[in-house]
Design an enzyme around this catalytic site. Sequence first.
Site, short mmCIF file in Angstrom:
data_model
loop_
_atom_site.label_atom_id
_atom_site.label_comp_id
_atom_site.label_asym_id
_atom_site.label_seq_id
_atom_site.Cartn_x
_atom_site.Cartn_y
_atom_site.Cartn_z
N THR A 274 0.84 -1.20 0.00
CA THR A 274 0.00 0.00 0.00
C THR A 274 0.87 1.25 0.00
O THR A 274 1.99 1.24 0.52
CB THR A 274 -0.91 0.03 1.24
OG1 THR A 274 -0.14 0.34 2.40
CG2 THR A 274 -1.63 -1.29 1.44
N GLU A 275 0.36 2.31 -0.57
CA GLU A 275 1.06 3.60 -0.57
C GLU A 275 0.05 4.72 -0.31
O GLU A 275 -0.73 5.09 -1.18
CB GLU A 275 1.79 3.85 -1.90
CG GLU A 275 2.95 2.90 -2.16
CD GLU A 275 4.18 3.15 -1.30
OE1 GLU A 275 4.19 4.16 -0.56
OE2 GLU A 275 5.13 2.34 -1.37
#
Length: 307
Positions: A274-275
Amino acid sequence: MDKIYHIGTVGQPWGDAEKAQWLSEQQIKRSFFDDVLPAIAALNNDFDVEQYGELDYQHVCGKSYPLFAVKSRNWQSNKPTVLVTGGVHGYETSGVHGALRFLQTKAQAYSEKVNILVLPCISPWGYETINRWNPQAIDPNRSFGESGKASEAQQVRQYLASLDTQFSLHIDLHETTDSDNSEFRPAKAAQDGTVNKNWNIPDGYYTVDDAEHPCPALQKAIIDSVAKVTHIAEPDDEGKLIGEPMQQPGVINYAKATLGLCGSVTDAPLVSTTEVYPDSPSATPEQCIQAQVAAVTGALEYLLQQG
């Protein structure tokens, strides 16, 4: 725009003196022992909390950092096993606190159907100094291969191997921040003896799939879940995010095992990094934490739908 870092000589990789100068400039800015450890300890009532290792940084800052794993109870071999990792880059705040929030609010309900293992803060010195690297100026998230040199990563590898468990899903919680361009990428280029060329920091959430073992349907499920909490990053003028071609809305690919990324630390067929973008004017710290939780729950719902 090119940015020359203040340590080192352009065109020459860092030696021990440059790394020592870099380390001398790092300062404790917040407390793992105040912010994170009490939250982990409070989970003891509902989960099994295990210390899987320790980082002895007495010579650096006068501290040793215990490393903890949080496991759902009543593990059963016939249930899928899920790994959630946070704080591989300690400065990425919502990765740590998103992992904790997932444990505090959602994990118990899912533990009826899956075994859950969470490593909330893999790099506590990085958390305290708001840093991407460890004290040896090594990026833990390039160190999860067999030859990796960051103890933060290698202790995770050893712990997971000791469990002798087949993982079905691994979600690794990260952030992309403005400081990637202002500090961390210029420092990396200086250490390598090159010059950094900045790319645009995407405003919004995105995920990183594994170019070597892609699972695009999983990424879509995560994006759809997170979109209910915060906005998804749009591509730049070249159709890219952080210099990489966008594969589908909000998704890019990296070769995770080749790069030694945390996402390659298991053989799980379903993997996502995830970012979250905490510097967005359109997202609060709370939204960033909620986005990490939404990513994990979106991935779990996808896993469970596969039967």
